[in-house]
Motif scaffolding. Structure first.
Motif, PDB file in Angstrom:
ATOM      1  N   ALA A 154      -1.015  13.196  10.667  1.00 42.55           N
ATOM      2  CA  ALA A 154      -0.407  11.871  10.767  1.00 42.55           C
ATOM      3  C   ALA A 154      -1.156  10.937   9.833  1.00 42.55           C
ATOM      4  CB  ALA A 154      -0.462  11.337  12.196  1.00 42.55           C
ATOM      5  N   ILE A 155      -0.448   9.956   9.310  1.00 41.15           N
ATOM      6  CA  ILE A 155      -1.030   8.940   8.435  1.00 41.15           C
ATOM      7  C   ILE A 155      -1.356   7.711   9.269  1.00 41.15           C
ATOM      8  CG2 ILE A 155      -0.549   7.360   6.513  1.00 41.15           C
ATOM      9  CD1 ILE A 155       1.258   9.566   5.343  1.00 41.15           C
ATOM     10  N   ILE A 156      -2.548   7.158   9.062  1.00 43.90           N
ATOM     11  CA  ILE A 156      -2.928   5.942   9.768  1.00 43.90           C
ATOM     12  C   ILE A 156      -2.327   4.739   9.048  1.00 43.90           C
ATOM     13  CG2 ILE A 156      -4.855   4.514  10.582  1.00 43.90           C
ATOM     14  CD1 ILE A 156      -6.575   7.056  10.602  1.00 43.90           C
ATOM     15  N   THR A 157      -1.715   3.825   9.813  1.00 43.27           N
ATOM     16  CA  THR A 157      -1.070   2.654   9.224  1.00 43.27           C
ATOM     17  C   THR A 157      -1.695   1.369   9.757  1.00 43.27           C
ATOM     18  OG1 THR A 157       0.656   2.439  10.923  1.00 43.27           O
ATOM     19  CG2 THR A 157       1.100   3.930   9.076  1.00 43.27           C
ATOM     20  N   ARG A 158      -1.440   0.299   9.028  1.00 41.11           N
ATOM     21  CA  ARG A 158      -1.969  -1.010   9.379  1.00 41.11           C
ATOM     22  C   ARG A 158      -0.937  -2.087   9.038  1.00 41.11           C
ATOM     23  NH1 ARG A 158      -6.397  -3.704   6.396  1.00 41.11           N
ATOM     24  NH2 ARG A 158      -5.070  -5.469   6.935  1.00 41.11           N
ATOM     25  N   GLU A 159      -1.237  -3.325   9.416  1.00 38.31           N
ATOM     26  CA  GLU A 159      -0.402  -4.444   9.007  1.00 38.31           C
ATOM     27  C   GLU A 159      -0.372  -4.506   7.489  1.00 38.31           C
ATOM     28  OE1 GLU A 159      -0.445  -9.361   9.228  1.00 38.31           O
ATOM     29  OE2 GLU A 159      -2.088  -8.152  10.071  1.00 38.31           O
ATOM     30  N   ALA A 160       0.820  -4.662   6.928  1.00 36.65           N
ATOM     31  CA  ALA A 160       0.955  -4.676   5.476  1.00 36.65           C
ATOM     32  C   ALA A 160       0.426  -5.983   4.890  1.00 36.65           C
ATOM     33  CB  ALA A 160       2.409  -4.477   5.074  1.00 36.65           C
ATOM     34  N   LYS A 161      -0.159  -5.885   3.702  1.00 36.24           N
ATOM     35  CA  LYS A 161      -0.716  -7.026   3.001  1.00 36.24           C
ATOM     36  C   LYS A 161      -0.154  -7.106   1.589  1.00 36.24           C
ATOM     37  CE  LYS A 161      -3.856  -8.392   6.097  1.00 36.24           C
ATOM     38  NZ  LYS A 161      -3.944  -9.766   6.655  1.00 36.24           N
ATOM     39  N   ASP A 162      -0.200  -8.289   1.016  1.00 30.69           N
ATOM     40  CA  ASP A 162       0.152  -8.510  -0.387  1.00 30.69           C
ATOM     41  C   ASP A 162       1.549  -7.976  -0.701  1.00 30.69           C
ATOM     42  OD1 ASP A 162      -2.441  -9.745  -1.214  1.00 30.69           O
ATOM     43  OD2 ASP A 162      -3.191  -7.800  -0.574  1.00 30.69           O
ATOM     44  N   ALA A 163       1.713  -7.242  -1.810  1.00 30.15           N
ATOM     45  CA  ALA A 163       3.050  -6.807  -2.218  1.00 30.15           C
ATOM     46  C   ALA A 163       3.703  -5.894  -1.187  1.00 30.15           C
ATOM     47  CB  ALA A 163       2.976  -6.110  -3.574  1.00 30.15           C
ATOM     48  N   SER A 164       2.907  -5.070  -0.533  1.00 29.45           N
ATOM     49  CA  SER A 164       3.462  -4.180   0.494  1.00 29.45           C
ATOM     50  C   SER A 164       4.122  -4.986   1.601  1.00 29.45           C
ATOM     51  CB  SER A 164       2.365  -3.297   1.089  1.00 29.45           C
ATOM     52  OG  SER A 164       1.813  -2.441   0.119  1.00 29.45           O
ATOM     53  N   GLY A 165       3.482  -6.096   1.993  1.00 35.17           N
ATOM     54  CA  GLY A 165       4.006  -6.915   3.071  1.00 35.17           C
ATOM     55  C   GLY A 165       5.288  -7.641   2.723  1.00 35.17           C
ATOM     56  N   GLU A 166       5.600  -7.735   1.442  1.00 36.66           N
ATOM     57  CA  GLU A 166       6.850  -8.374   1.039  1.00 36.66           C
ATOM     58  C   GLU A 166       8.053  -7.475   1.300  1.00 36.66           C
ATOM     59  OE1 GLU A 166       6.393  -9.445  -3.030  1.00 36.66           O
ATOM     60  OE2 GLU A 166       4.641 -10.724  -2.668  1.00 36.66           O
ATOM     61  N   VAL A 167       7.795  -6.181   1.463  1.00 33.83           N
ATOM     62  CA  VAL A 167       8.880  -5.223   1.673  1.00 33.83           C
ATOM     63  C   VAL A 167       8.950  -4.763   3.123  1.00 33.83           C
ATOM     64  CG1 VAL A 167       9.848  -3.018   0.911  1.00 33.83           C
ATOM     65  CG2 VAL A 167       8.612  -4.448  -0.715  1.00 33.83           C
ATOM     66  N   HIS A 168       7.792  -4.547   3.756  1.00 34.99           N
ATOM     67  CA  HIS A 168       7.755  -4.035   5.129  1.00 34.99           C
ATOM     68  C   HIS A 168       6.502  -4.552   5.816  1.00 34.99           C
ATOM     69  CE1 HIS A 168       7.773  -0.969   8.410  1.00 34.99           C
ATOM     70  NE2 HIS A 168       9.075  -1.022   8.219  1.00 34.99           N
ATOM     71  N   ASP A 169       6.525  -4.559   7.151  1.00 28.97           N
ATOM     72  CA  ASP A 169       5.391  -5.138   7.874  1.00 28.97           C
ATOM     73  C   ASP A 169       4.253  -4.153   8.138  1.00 28.97           C
ATOM     74  OD1 ASP A 169       6.713  -3.573   9.705  1.00 28.97           O
ATOM     75  OD2 ASP A 169       6.703  -5.068  11.317  1.00 28.97           O
ATOM     76  N   ARG A 170       4.432  -2.861   7.784  1.00 33.46           N
ATOM     77  CA  ARG A 170       3.369  -1.873   7.946  1.00 33.46           C
ATOM     78  C   ARG A 170       3.146  -1.143   6.629  1.00 33.46           C
ATOM     79  NH1 ARG A 170       0.446  -2.548  12.425  1.00 33.46           N
ATOM     80  NH2 ARG A 170      -0.243  -0.383  12.275  1.00 33.46           N
ATOM     81  N   MET A 171       1.925  -0.620   6.446  1.00 34.02           N
ATOM     82  CA  MET A 171       1.603   0.155   5.257  1.00 34.02           C
ATOM     83  C   MET A 171       0.538   1.184   5.614  1.00 34.02           C
ATOM     84  SD  MET A 171      -0.870  -2.448   3.074  1.00 34.02           S
ATOM     85  CE  MET A 171      -1.237  -1.186   1.847  1.00 34.02           C
ATOM     86  N   PRO A 172       0.357   2.218   4.804  1.00 30.01           N
ATOM     87  CA  PRO A 172      -0.728   3.175   5.061  1.00 30.01           C
ATOM     88  C   PRO A 172      -2.092   2.523   4.894  1.00 30.01           C
ATOM     89  CG  PRO A 172       0.892   4.091   3.534  1.00 30.01           C
ATOM     90  CD  PRO A 172       1.174   2.628   3.644  1.00 30.01           C
ATOM     91  N   VAL A 173      -3.063   3.068   5.579  1.00 27.61           N
ATOM     92  CA  VAL A 173      -4.457   2.698   5.371  1.00 27.61           C
ATOM     93  C   VAL A 173      -4.969   3.513   4.187  1.00 27.61           C
ATOM     94  CG1 VAL A 173      -6.785   2.882   6.332  1.00 27.61           C
ATOM     95  CG2 VAL A 173      -4.911   2.038   7.757  1.00 27.61           C
ATOM     96  N   PHE A 174      -5.204   2.860   3.067  1.00 23.39           N
ATOM     97  CA  PHE A 174      -5.653   3.560   1.868  1.00 23.39           C
ATOM     98  C   PHE A 174      -7.168   3.441   1.703  1.00 23.39           C
ATOM     99  CE2 PHE A 174      -1.183   2.668   0.378  1.00 23.39           C
ATOM    100  CZ  PHE A 174      -0.781   4.000   0.402  1.00 23.39           C
ATOM    101  N   LEU A 175      -7.768   4.516   1.194  1.00 24.09           N
ATOM    102  CA  LEU A 175      -9.205   4.585   0.988  1.00 24.09           C
ATOM    103  C   LEU A 175      -9.536   4.518  -0.504  1.00 24.09           C
ATOM    104  CD1 LEU A 175      -9.964   7.608   3.344  1.00 24.09           C
ATOM    105  CD2 LEU A 175     -10.089   5.183   3.918  1.00 24.09           C
ATOM    106  N   THR A 176     -10.759   4.122  -0.809  1.00 24.22           N
ATOM    107  CA  THR A 176     -11.283   4.194  -2.162  1.00 24.22           C
ATOM    108  C   THR A 176     -12.195   5.413  -2.259  1.00 24.22           C
ATOM    109  OG1 THR A 176     -13.171   2.799  -1.580  1.00 24.22           O
ATOM    110  CG2 THR A 176     -11.211   1.688  -2.447  1.00 24.22           C
TER     111      THR A 176
END
Length: 239
Positions: A154-176
């Motif tokens: 399963a992919i961990i998701t979070r509240e969407a931010k920036d450009a992602s939040g303009e399309v949907h209210d959730r996004m994946p948790v991305f790592l560096t």
């Protein structure tokens, strides 16, 4: 988020990108439409009981988290919310000791817009980073099915931010890359404090990645996962 994503990297590319030890998923082919219940590569680390050594490998996992204690369900469990991944009984065990990375080129989200005839249509967007691969934080589990071990994720998701939040209210948790080693470390969290610390790191790191995410519209042929050709690279082409 996220019900579909694309991964156009070959196994050898993933080994190089994530400094993995072996080519364990030799039959993987790049796909531009990966949907829940389908197989996808994950990067994980495991400690070998005989030698004590830790190896990092590319493995196949079904994108539908299904631990052995869970009964069969018609509803796939493919996303785990960061708000509950460290405490909910379905996810907690895997978050504590079976963490992975789900690589992707980017993912799809949809917006309701008015078409030329005035009717509402689903307009897909492809959401991606500045590089050619994103590292989504994931968890995995394994169970026996017909005498064979099946890994699921399963992919961990979070509240969407920036450009992602303009399309949907959730996004994946991305790592560096700086956080790959710590996240993949197979040492098990044994206290709530350890789990809460990991969640706080995920929140900070993923918010930084979110600021680099961009999006563009793509062809609506991607809308139906049953008819979209997963090998069609034009699925991620802007329109």
């Amino acid at each position: 988020m996220c019900g579909r994503f694309a991964l156009d990297k070959k196994t050898d590319d993933l080994i190089a990108a994530f400094v993995a030890d072996g080519n364990d998923y030799e039959d993987w082919v790049p796909k531009y439409s990966i949907a829940p219940t389908e197989a996808t590569p994950i990067i994980r680390e495991r400690k070998h009981s005989d030698s004590g050594e830790v190896s990092r490998t590319i493995d196949s996992a079904v994108w539908d988290f299904h631990p052995s204690f869970m009964r069969d369900s018609k509803r796939p469990q493919f996303n785990a919310r960061i708000e509950t991944v460290a405490s909910n009984g379905l996810w907690k065990g895997a978050f504590s000791g079976s963490r992975c990375i789900v690589p992707m080129r980017g993912y799809y989200e949809w917006q309701d817009v008015l078409g030329p005839d005035g009717k509402t249509i689903k307009q897909p967007h492809f959401i991606h980073g500045v590089g050619d691969v994103l590292a989504a934080a994931g968890i995995y589990t394994a169970r026996k099915v017909s005498d064979e071990w099946v890994v699921s994720t399963a992919i961990i998701t979070r509240e969407a931010k920036d450009a992602s939040g303009e399309v949907h209210d959730r996004m994946p948790v991305f790592l560096t890359p700086k956080y790959f080693d710590e996240w993949l470390n197979p040492v098990k969290f044994t206290t709530d404090a350890e789990r809460e610390h990991a969640v706080s790191i995920l929140e900070v790191v993923s918010e930084g990645v979110a600021s680099t995410i961009t999006t563009y519209e793509v062809d609506r042929k991607v809308n139906n996962s049953r008819t979209a050709d997963p090998l069609d690279e034009s699925l991620i082409s802007p329109v």
